[in-house]
Design a protein around this motif. Structure first.
Motif, mmCIF file in Angstrom:
data_model
loop_
_atom_site.group_PDB
_atom_site.id
_atom_site.type_symbol
_atom_site.label_atom_id
_atom_site.label_comp_id
_atom_site.label_asym_id
_atom_site.label_seq_id
_atom_site.Cartn_x
_atom_site.Cartn_y
_atom_site.Cartn_z
ATOM 1 N N ALA A 20 60.127 -39.561 -2.796
ATOM 2 C CA ALA A 20 61.033 -40.710 -2.693
ATOM 3 C C ALA A 20 62.387 -40.346 -3.276
ATOM 4 N N SER A 26 66.421 -47.966 -6.759
ATOM 5 C CA SER A 26 65.134 -47.562 -7.341
ATOM 6 C C SER A 26 65.270 -46.926 -8.715
ATOM 7 N N LEU A 35 56.894 -47.445 -8.150
ATOM 8 C CA LEU A 35 56.785 -46.448 -7.087
ATOM 9 C C LEU A 35 55.728 -45.392 -7.427
ATOM 10 N N ILE A 317 64.939 -49.903 5.555
ATOM 11 C CA ILE A 317 66.101 -50.043 4.670
ATOM 12 C C ILE A 317 66.498 -51.518 4.615
ATOM 13 N N LEU A 343 60.949 -40.062 1.860
ATOM 14 C CA LEU A 343 61.777 -41.234 2.096
ATOM 15 C C LEU A 343 63.173 -40.968 1.554
ATOM 16 N N GLU A 346 65.582 -45.270 2.483
ATOM 17 C CA GLU A 346 64.621 -46.363 2.340
ATOM 18 C C GLU A 346 64.375 -46.718 0.876
ATOM 19 N N THR A 347 64.306 -45.690 0.013
ATOM 20 C CA THR A 347 64.081 -45.965 -1.414
ATOM 21 C C THR A 347 65.353 -45.845 -2.246
ATOM 22 N N GLY A 350 67.627 -48.977 -0.080
ATOM 23 C CA GLY A 350 66.979 -50.022 0.710
ATOM 24 C C GLY A 350 66.729 -51.300 -0.073
ATOM 25 N N HIS A 352 63.876 -53.051 -0.373
ATOM 26 C CA HIS A 352 62.583 -53.165 -1.043
ATOM 27 C C HIS A 352 61.873 -51.808 -1.081
ATOM 28 N N PRO A 353 62.287 -50.923 -1.984
ATOM 29 C CA PRO A 353 61.696 -49.579 -2.061
ATOM 30 C C PRO A 353 60.188 -49.586 -2.267
ATOM 31 N N ASP A 354 59.684 -50.522 -3.090
ATOM 32 C CA ASP A 354 58.246 -50.532 -3.362
ATOM 33 C C ASP A 354 57.441 -50.892 -2.122
ATOM 34 N N VAL A 356 58.283 -50.219 0.922
ATOM 35 C CA VAL A 356 58.336 -49.040 1.791
ATOM 36 C C VAL A 356 57.253 -48.037 1.382
#
Length: 515
Positions: A20, A26, A35, A317, A343, A346-347, A350, A352-354, A356
């Motif tokens: 990630a 994040s 994560l 994302i 990722l 996305e992390t 983004g 909502h990284p968790d 994803v």
């Protein structure tokens, strides 16, 4: 495995590990912990963005949270490499129209426009003035990840001195700093520039676990950086104690030249990343999935861990769910045998990284459940078989013993990760637990598919280690009384290259009186 008994693999992390990218979305302690609990085993630090101070604070957070959770979490630093970009473009950018002319000028500091024979010509500065000399007429010049396309019509020596003229075939908006891709040009820019070397020195000083080398073209570029890193580590005793001889290198495959040299690069690298973002721009898009499979196959041949990266769950994302195509993309990377999936935005940025990471874990687990239903066989990397290494032979033999014994786990003592790597690359379908007394190498095992590392002081004997294994596996919920396991190790434990034994064992809790 009986129908009513849960296989230990269901209680382990997925075989394919998750990398990630850490960023503004994040970087908090709470999110880093979340994560990790959802399956992240490697955090990527993208040095194309952010300052050393920002990365330093994130590194402290990851290390602190990982220690609190007693989890060996690796940190991968991603070097920007010789990324060629458009220079300064004023205002909101310049719109390029198909059929229009663009000039890259060695003397320009800021983008501008001029009129030639009644035609509008846009003049761009660039961070790589040599492109004016190195791009030949007829070669493609791509901007903004290939969204804007043009052809060179006059290279520098044939046109106006200090200028490269191109004709736009697909237009679009260009703003400051947009990337320039030259898929057909043999660029002479060094693989590691001054900025990259500054990052390397920072990474060494701060104990990063891996460095990813961008825009690799040839194996000798990887070997050259390895030699330079070794010279730093050997010159400073404190650094040597932190890293050993060097930091492992991940070669990012994002140029057609690298795909053509993939066998040599896979052999020279500690891991390989299929960096599909720039790769999909630099080469025919239709060839990108084919190249991904070719790269993974080459890594399997050489026993080199491989990471599949870029746009895996890009929709997330912003969205709370991926597209069906993205879910299939992740699953197909798992079916192909990747060690890690990565990722990016996305992390890093983004919403909502968790979510994803949770989604990616579910996709991986579903794919691996399907793989587990298929017939299995031992498939050691051909390079391992040809090497005649003792540990490679033991790892291959351990697979047969595990199958014949009905083992549900394989446990090894792997001081510097070598035995764990041999086991990981032998296509085991059962979890691998790897012990070491060196935290550097338990972290580095994070890129090995199917390996769950344990940091423990080296026991004085194999018998003491077996008792430790029983206690650890039961405490983790990974085994119970009667679980059959295979152990791979050798005495004295804690020394490199001491692996010499394969042992079958039935787990028993202290005082159970079992056999």
């Amino acid at each position: 495995m009986t129908p009513n008994r849960e296989h230990p693999a269901a209680r382990f992390p997925t075989v394919a590990r998750i990398v990630a990218t850490i960023g503004p979305a994040s970087e908090s302690s709470e999110m880093v912990g979340r994560l990790i609990s959802l399956g992240v085993r490697v955090f990527r630090f993208n040095f194309s963005h952010g300052s050393f101070d920002e990365h330093g604070e994130r590194l402290k957070t990851v290390r602190r949270v990982a220690e609190e959770m007693d989890m060996p979490i690796a940190v991968l630093g991603d070097l920007p490499g010789p990324k060629i970009r458009v220079g300064v473009v004023p205002g909101d950018g310049v719109m390029l129209e198909a059929g229009g002319d663009v000039v890259f000028s060695r003397s320009a500091d800021v983008a501008s426009e001029r009129i030639e024979d009644g035609r509008r010509v846009v003049v761009f500065p660039t961070t790589y003035p040599q492109l004016i000399d190195e791009v030949d007429a007829g070669q493609r010049v791509l901007l903004n990840d290939g969204a804007v396309r043009m052809l060179s019509v006059e290279s520098g020596p044939e046109g106006i001195a200090g200028e490269l003229r191109c004709r736009v075939t697909v237009g679009g908006l260009i703003t400051s700093g947009k990337g320039i891709n030259l898929p057909e040009t043999d660029v002479s820019a060094p693989a590691v520039g001054e900025r990259d070397w500054e990052i390397c020195q920072w990474a060494v000083a701060h104990g990063l676990d891996f460095l990813a080398m961008s825009f690799v073209r040839r194996a000798d570029e990887v070997l050259d950086l390895r030699r330079r890193l070794e010279s730093i580590c050997s010159a400073d005793r404190s650094v040597a104690e932190m890293h050993g001889s060097r930091i492992p290198l991940v070669a990012k495959i994002e140029k057609p030249q690298a795909v053509n040299e993939i066998e040599a690069i896979a052999d020279a690298s500690d891991a390989v990343m299929v960096a599909r973002g720039d790769l999909g721009v630099e080469m025919d898009l239709a060839q990108t999935p084919v190249s991904q499979k070719r790269i993974i196959e080459a890594c399997h041949h050489h026993g080199t861990p491989v990471i599949v990266a870029t746009q895996m769950l890009e929709t997330m994302i912003e969205s709370a769910s991926p597209t069906r195509a993205e879910a299939s993309d992740v699953a197909n990377a798992v079916f192909d045998g990747t060690d890690c999936v990565m990722l990016s935005g996305e992390t890093a940025v983004g919403r909502h990284p968790d979510l994803v990471v949770e989604t990616m874990t579910r996709i991986i687990r579903a794919a691996e459940q399907r793989i587990g239903e298929l017939p299995t066989r031992a498939t050691p990397p051909p390079s391992y078989a040809a090497s005649k290494y003792r540990t490679a032979a033991l790892a291959h033999g351990a697979w047969h013993i595990a199958m014949d014994f009905g083992a549900e786990l394989v446990v090894c003592w792997s001081q510097h990760g070598g035995t764990a790597r041999f086991l990981s690359q032998n296509n085991f379908r059962i979890p691998i637990v790897a012990y070491s007394s060196d935290p550097r190498f338990t972290r580095r095992m994070a890129v090995l598919g199917g390996v769950s590392p344990f940091l423990r002081d080296a026991p004085r004997s194999i018998e003491e280690w077996v008792k430790m294994v029983d206690e650890d596996l039961i405490a983790k919920g990974w085994a119970s009384d009667g679980t059959r396991i295979v152990l791979v190790g050798g005495e004295p434990l804690g020394l490199v290259r001491s692996t010499s034994s394969v042992i079958t064992h039935v787990v028993q809790s202290p005082g159970s009186g079992g056999v």
